[in-house]
Design a protein around this motif. Structure first.
Motif, short mmCIF file in Angstrom:
data_model
loop_
_atom_site.label_atom_id
_atom_site.label_comp_id
_atom_site.label_asym_id
_atom_site.label_seq_id
_atom_site.Cartn_x
_atom_site.Cartn_y
_atom_site.Cartn_z
N VAL A 37 0.91 -1.12 0.02
CA VAL A 37 0.01 -0.09 -0.24
C VAL A 37 1.10 1.15 0.15
O VAL A 37 2.06 1.31 0.71
CB VAL A 37 -0.89 -0.16 1.31
N ASN A 38 0.51 2.07 -0.91
CA ASN A 38 1.00 3.57 -0.79
C ASN A 38 0.06 4.42 0.01
O ASN A 38 -0.96 4.30 -0.28
CB ASN A 38 1.00 4.18 -2.30
N PHE A 39 0.43 5.35 0.66
CA PHE A 39 -0.44 6.43 1.45
C PHE A 39 -0.10 7.71 0.66
O PHE A 39 1.03 8.25 0.75
CB PHE A 39 -0.30 6.22 2.89
N HIS A 40 -1.16 8.27 0.27
CA HIS A 40 -1.04 9.65 -0.44
C HIS A 40 -1.94 10.55 0.16
O HIS A 40 -2.99 10.16 0.81
CB HIS A 40 -1.30 9.72 -1.80
N ALA A 41 -2.01 11.85 0.00
CA ALA A 41 -2.99 12.83 0.26
C ALA A 41 -3.14 13.65 -0.83
O ALA A 41 -2.56 13.76 -1.92
CB ALA A 41 -2.38 13.83 1.60
N MET A 110 -8.92 7.52 -12.61
CA MET A 110 -8.86 8.50 -12.11
C MET A 110 -7.90 9.60 -12.76
O MET A 110 -8.47 10.54 -13.03
CB MET A 110 -8.19 8.09 -10.75
N PHE A 111 -6.74 9.25 -13.11
CA PHE A 111 -5.95 10.08 -14.09
C PHE A 111 -4.90 9.06 -14.49
O PHE A 111 -4.22 8.57 -13.62
CB PHE A 111 -5.42 11.20 -13.53
N PRO A 112 -4.64 8.70 -15.89
CA PRO A 112 -3.62 8.12 -16.02
C PRO A 112 -2.18 8.50 -15.69
O PRO A 112 -1.91 9.54 -15.66
CB PRO A 112 -3.78 8.24 -17.69
N ALA A 113 -1.29 7.46 -15.20
CA ALA A 113 0.22 7.98 -14.78
C ALA A 113 0.71 6.70 -14.91
O ALA A 113 0.39 5.68 -14.86
CB ALA A 113 -0.10 8.33 -13.32
N TYR A 114 2.23 7.09 -15.47
CA TYR A 114 3.10 5.88 -16.11
C TYR A 114 4.22 5.94 -14.96
O TYR A 114 4.69 7.01 -14.62
CB TYR A 114 3.49 6.21 -17.17
N GLY A 115 4.83 4.98 -14.83
CA GLY A 115 5.94 4.36 -13.79
C GLY A 115 5.47 4.44 -12.32
O GLY A 115 6.52 4.75 -11.40
N THR A 116 4.38 4.04 -11.94
CA THR A 116 4.00 4.22 -10.53
C THR A 116 4.69 2.95 -10.02
O THR A 116 4.67 1.86 -10.28
CB THR A 116 2.44 4.25 -10.71
N LEU A 117 4.74 3.09 -8.75
CA LEU A 117 5.01 1.87 -7.79
C LEU A 117 4.00 1.01 -7.93
O LEU A 117 4.29 -0.34 -7.87
CB LEU A 117 5.31 2.46 -6.31
N LEU A 132 -1.62 -1.40 -3.91
CA LEU A 132 -2.91 -0.42 -3.92
C LEU A 132 -2.33 0.87 -3.37
O LEU A 132 -1.28 1.06 -2.79
CB LEU A 132 -3.88 -0.63 -3.15
N THR A 133 -3.09 2.06 -3.78
CA THR A 133 -2.59 3.28 -3.35
C THR A 133 -4.01 3.92 -2.45
O THR A 133 -5.12 3.94 -3.06
CB THR A 133 -2.51 4.47 -4.53
N PHE A 134 -3.69 4.41 -1.34
CA PHE A 134 -4.78 5.01 -0.51
C PHE A 134 -4.67 6.48 -0.24
O PHE A 134 -3.55 6.66 0.21
CB PHE A 134 -5.13 3.98 0.79
N GLU A 135 -5.57 7.31 -0.79
CA GLU A 135 -5.31 8.74 -0.76
C GLU A 135 -6.22 8.87 0.55
O GLU A 135 -7.47 8.53 0.73
CB GLU A 135 -6.39 9.39 -1.98
N VAL A 136 -5.66 9.26 1.50
CA VAL A 136 -6.18 9.55 2.80
C VAL A 136 -6.61 10.83 3.35
O VAL A 136 -7.10 10.83 4.52
CB VAL A 136 -5.18 8.73 4.09
N SER A 137 -6.44 11.72 2.76
CA SER A 137 -6.93 12.79 2.97
C SER A 137 -7.00 14.05 1.88
O SER A 137 -6.43 13.90 0.85
CB SER A 137 -5.90 13.68 3.90
N ASN A 138 -8.36 14.89 1.86
CA ASN A 138 -8.50 15.77 0.95
C ASN A 138 -7.68 16.96 0.91
O ASN A 138 -7.45 17.59 -0.08
CB ASN A 138 -9.97 16.50 1.25
N VAL A 139 -6.70 17.12 1.95
CA VAL A 139 -5.85 18.15 2.14
C VAL A 139 -4.45 17.81 1.60
O VAL A 139 -4.03 16.82 2.23
CB VAL A 139 -5.65 18.67 3.65
N LYS A 140 -4.10 18.18 0.29
CA LYS A 140 -2.57 17.75 -0.22
C LYS A 140 -1.61 18.36 0.59
O LYS A 140 -0.66 17.82 0.92
CB LYS A 140 -2.93 18.12 -1.56
N ASN A 141 -1.61 19.71 0.79
CA ASN A 141 -0.51 20.49 1.64
C ASN A 141 -1.26 21.45 2.68
O ASN A 141 -1.66 22.20 2.59
CB ASN A 141 0.27 21.37 0.53
#
Length: 145
Positions: A37-41, A110-117, A132-141
């Protein structure tokens, strides 16, 4: 979908890749992981492969992997135990991210991306991990306190 590049690197741990990319590729090739799992925001959603299109295009479309069913099950299981993904649609991004299904979405939709983990680990690493990638927050920064 997994052999495309991102920022000029091969995604496979070659000499042209950054040291951290090489280290992660070596780790994935040295061990047999089952799920990763990747965790992103920036959004609030569970994302599953494929992230890129076979034709290298940039249009949003559903790109099913050979293990689409187990990927959807893993993503839906996570989303079903995270009430925010079930109740709150992801913030309206710009551009829109496609059509989330109860807190989950196919990466390429969602949006095409290449070279992803996620795509590399599933298709090219020795472990062939369901990643998988879990986007865990609507706040990016977030604003610092």
């Amino acid at each position: 979908a997994a052999d495309a590049t991102d920022d000029g690197g091969s995604g496979g741990g070659g000499d042209e890749d950054a040291p951290e990319v090489c280290a992660v590729a070596a780790l994935l090739n040295a061990h047999r992981f089952v799920v990763g799992v990747n965790f992103h925001a920036g959004f609030l959603i569970a994302v599953y492969p494929w992230d890129g299109r076979d034709d290298g295009g940039t249009g949003k479309t559903y790109c099913a992997s050979p293990d689409d069913r187990p990927y959807r099950l893993l993503a839906r299981t996570y989303a079903s135990h995270n009430g925010d993904l079930q109740r709150e649609p992801s913030r309206p991004p710009s551009p829109p991210i496609g059509h989330p299904d109860h807190g989950i979405i196919n990466g390429c939709e969602m949006f095409p991306a290449y070279g992803t983990l996620s795509d590399y680990d599933y298709a090219l690493s020795a472990s062939h991990t369901l990643h998988l990638t879990f986007e865990v927050s609507n706040v990016k920064n977030p604003t610092p306190p």
